[in-house]
Scaffold this active site. Structure first.
Site, PDB file in Angstrom:
ATOM      1  N   HIS A  73     -17.946  43.024 -36.338  1.00 29.02           N
ATOM      2  CA  HIS A  73     -17.402  44.083 -37.181  1.00 29.02           C
ATOM      3  C   HIS A  73     -16.587  45.045 -36.313  1.00 29.02           C
ATOM      4  O   HIS A  73     -16.720  46.265 -36.397  1.00 29.02           O
ATOM      5  CB  HIS A  73     -18.516  44.803 -37.932  1.00 29.02           C
ATOM      6  CG  HIS A  73     -19.103  43.969 -39.030  1.00 29.02           C
ATOM      7  ND1 HIS A  73     -18.993  44.273 -40.362  1.00 29.02           N
ATOM      8  CD2 HIS A  73     -19.782  42.787 -38.993  1.00 29.02           C
ATOM      9  CE1 HIS A  73     -19.576  43.340 -41.092  1.00 29.02           C
ATOM     10  NE2 HIS A  73     -20.058  42.420 -40.274  1.00 29.02           N
ATOM     11  N   TYR A 343     -27.790  45.177 -31.518  1.00 34.53           N
ATOM     12  CA  TYR A 343     -26.908  46.349 -31.570  1.00 34.53           C
ATOM     13  C   TYR A 343     -27.071  47.200 -30.318  1.00 34.53           C
ATOM     14  O   TYR A 343     -26.109  47.776 -29.809  1.00 34.53           O
ATOM     15  CB  TYR A 343     -27.253  47.201 -32.787  1.00 34.53           C
ATOM     16  CG  TYR A 343     -26.802  46.668 -34.122  1.00 34.53           C
ATOM     17  CD1 TYR A 343     -26.278  45.382 -34.282  1.00 34.53           C
ATOM     18  CD2 TYR A 343     -26.919  47.455 -35.263  1.00 34.53           C
ATOM     19  CE1 TYR A 343     -25.886  44.914 -35.514  1.00 34.53           C
ATOM     20  CE2 TYR A 343     -26.521  46.993 -36.509  1.00 34.53           C
ATOM     21  CZ  TYR A 343     -26.007  45.719 -36.628  1.00 34.53           C
ATOM     22  OH  TYR A 343     -25.617  45.272 -37.856  1.00 34.53           O
TER      23      TYR A 343
END
Length: 381
Positions: A73, A343
C-alpha cells in the site's frame, strides 16, 4: 523467542473451478488481489521458519526497494476529519469512541500495490486506514479494503500466495502452474478469490465500501464480549466503474478524482458494525458472515481535508490493527497479530530511510482554511 502462530489447520475441501483458475491467470486479478492485501502475514515462528522479517523481505523482492515508502500500500494520500458517534455502538463496546460526541480522525486512502509510482488501474484494491483519537489518550487504528473477504486465512497462506502470484520475469505474468499448485493446496483461497473477482467495483475511492475483514471483539460496560466486523459505507451514491481508456488515463487518476471530489465537499461514511451469530467463524477472514446478522449504525465519518503525504501527517503513522482502546480486543483470527508484526518491521525500515516525495500531489490548502486534525505524535509504520 516469539510465541507460536496458530496452526494452519482450517483448510476445507473445495476444489477450484477451471473457470476460476483461468480468471486468476489474468495479469490484473491475482496481482491486484495480492497487492491489495494488507501485510496479513508476519510471523512468530521459530528461527528458520516464517517470520515477519521474511514477509517484508518478500515484499521487497517482488516490488523492489522504494526507500521511505510502506512495503505494501505504498501509494497513498492523507485525509483528516471527524467521527461523530450517535451512541448506538456503546451498547456493544465501552470504548470512548462510541460515546455520543465527535472525535478527530487521521486517515489514508491507498491502493494495494508495493510500487509507489505504478500507474493507477481499475483492478487495484483500494484501502482506507483510520486513526480515531478520542480524548483521554486512547486510540483506535484500523485498516479496511474494498473487497468482501481476504484471500487467505493464515500468514503462511499469504506468504505462499505472494510467491504463487509473483510475475514470471520471462512473461511478466504469474506462472499458471504455480497458481494451480497454490489453489490446490489452499482451497479456501480459491473460494475467496472467486468472491473477490465477482465483486462490484466502484468508480473510485469516494464511493467504495471499505470492509474490516478480520473479526475483533467488542466488550461492553458489563464485560460482555461480542465478535464483530465493521465497514465504512459511503453516503456518496455508488457509481459503476467506467475507467478512462488505458492509453489516455492519468497515471494517478484514482487519486486525482478523489482530490477533485473532496474539493466539492466532504466525504461521509456510516460506520456499520456487524455482530456475529453463534457458529460464525471468527478465525477465518476468507469466509463472509451470512446476510441477516445484526448490524449497528454507530455514527458518521466525515473526511474534509486531503493532503499529500509528508512529515507529521499520515505518512508517519503505522496503522497497526492492534492499536486498540479499552472496549475493543483481538479475536482468535491470526492475521491482525501477523500484520502488526510485519508493519513494525516495515515502519522501522522506512523510518531510517531518506524520504522520496509521493507521486500523488495535492493543491495547497486555500488561505485561512482550517484543519480538523488534532496534532499528536505519530508512531509506527
Amino acid at each position: 523467542m516469539n510465541p507460536p502462530l496458530p496452526p494452519s489447520s482450517r483448510y476445507r475441501l473445495w476444489p477450484p473451478r477451471p473457470a476460476l483458475l483461468a480468471g486468476l491467470g489474468a495479469t490484473g486479478l491475482v496481482l491486484g488481489v495480492t497487492a491489495g492485501a494488507f501485510a496479513y502475514a508476519g510471523g512468530f515462528l521459530s528461527p528458520g521458519r516464517l517470520t515477519q522479517t521474511r514477509i517484508v523481505d518478500r515484499f521487497e523482492a517482488i516490488n523492489g526497494l522504494h526507500p521511505g515508502f510502506r512495503r505494501n500500500h505504498a501509494k497513498g494520500v492523507c485525509v483528516t476529519g471527524t467521527f461523530e458517534s450517535n451512541g448506538a455502538g456503546a451498547r456493544l463496546s465501552r470504548a470512548g469512541v462510541f460515546a455520543p460526541g465527535t472525535v478527530p480522525v487521521v486517515g489514508r486512502f491507498a491502493v494495494g500495490i508495493g510500487k509507489p509510482f505504478l500507474p493507477d488501474n481499475e483492478t487495484e484494491v483500494r484501502s482506507l486506514a483510520l486513526s480515531f483519537r478520542p480524548a483521554g489518550g486512547e486510540e483506535w487504528r484500523t485498516g479496511m479494503n474494498d473487497i468482501p473477504v481476504f484471500p487467505v486465512n493464515t500468514p503462511q497462506g499469504f506468504y505462499a500466495l505472494m510467491a504463487a502470484s509473483a510475475a514470471d520475469p520471462a512473461t511478466g505474468k504469474p506462472d499458471p502452474a504455480r497458481l494451480k499448485a497454490f489453489l490446490d493446496a489452499h482451497p479456501e483461497s480459491a473460494r475467496a478469490l472467486g468472491l473477490i473477482k465477482a465483486r462490484a467495483v466502484s468508480s473510485g475511492f469516494a464511493d467504495a465500501r471499505y470492509n474490516g475483514l478480520d473479526a475483533f471483539r467488542f466488550i461492553d460496560a458489563a464485560g460482555r464480549s461480542t465478535p464483530v466486523r465493521w465497514s465504512m459505507v459511503p453516503l456518496d451514491p455508488v457509481v459503476a466503474q467506467a475507467p478512462p481508456p488505458a492509453g489516455a488515463r492519468d497515471p494517478n487518476y484514482l487519486f486525482d478524482d478523489l482530490i477533485a471530489r473532496m474539493a466539492t465537499g466532504p466525504l461521509r461514511y456510516r460506520l456499520v458494525v456487524t455482530a456475529a451469530a453463534p457458529g460464525d467463524p471468527t478465525d477465518d477472514a476468507t469466509v463472509a458472515w451470512p446476510e441477516g446478522r445484526e448490524q449497528v449504525d454507530a455514527g458518521t465519518l466525515t473526511l474534509d481535508h486531503v493532503e499529500a503525504e509528508g512529515p507529521g501527517n499520515c505518512r508517519d503513522i503505522n496503522y497497526d490493527p492492534l492499536v486498540l482502546p479499552d472496549g475493543i480486543a483481538p479475536s482468535d483470527d491470526p492475521l491482525p497479530a501477523a500484520r502488526s508484526a510485519a508493519y513494525s518491521v516495515s515502519f522501522t525500515r522506512r523510518a531510517g530511510e531518506e524520504k522520496t516525495p509521493s507521486e500523488v500531489t495535492v493543491p495547497p490548502r486555500p488561505p485561512g482554511a482550517a484543519s480538523s486534525e488534532t496534532p499528536r505524535p505519530a508512531t509506527g509504520g
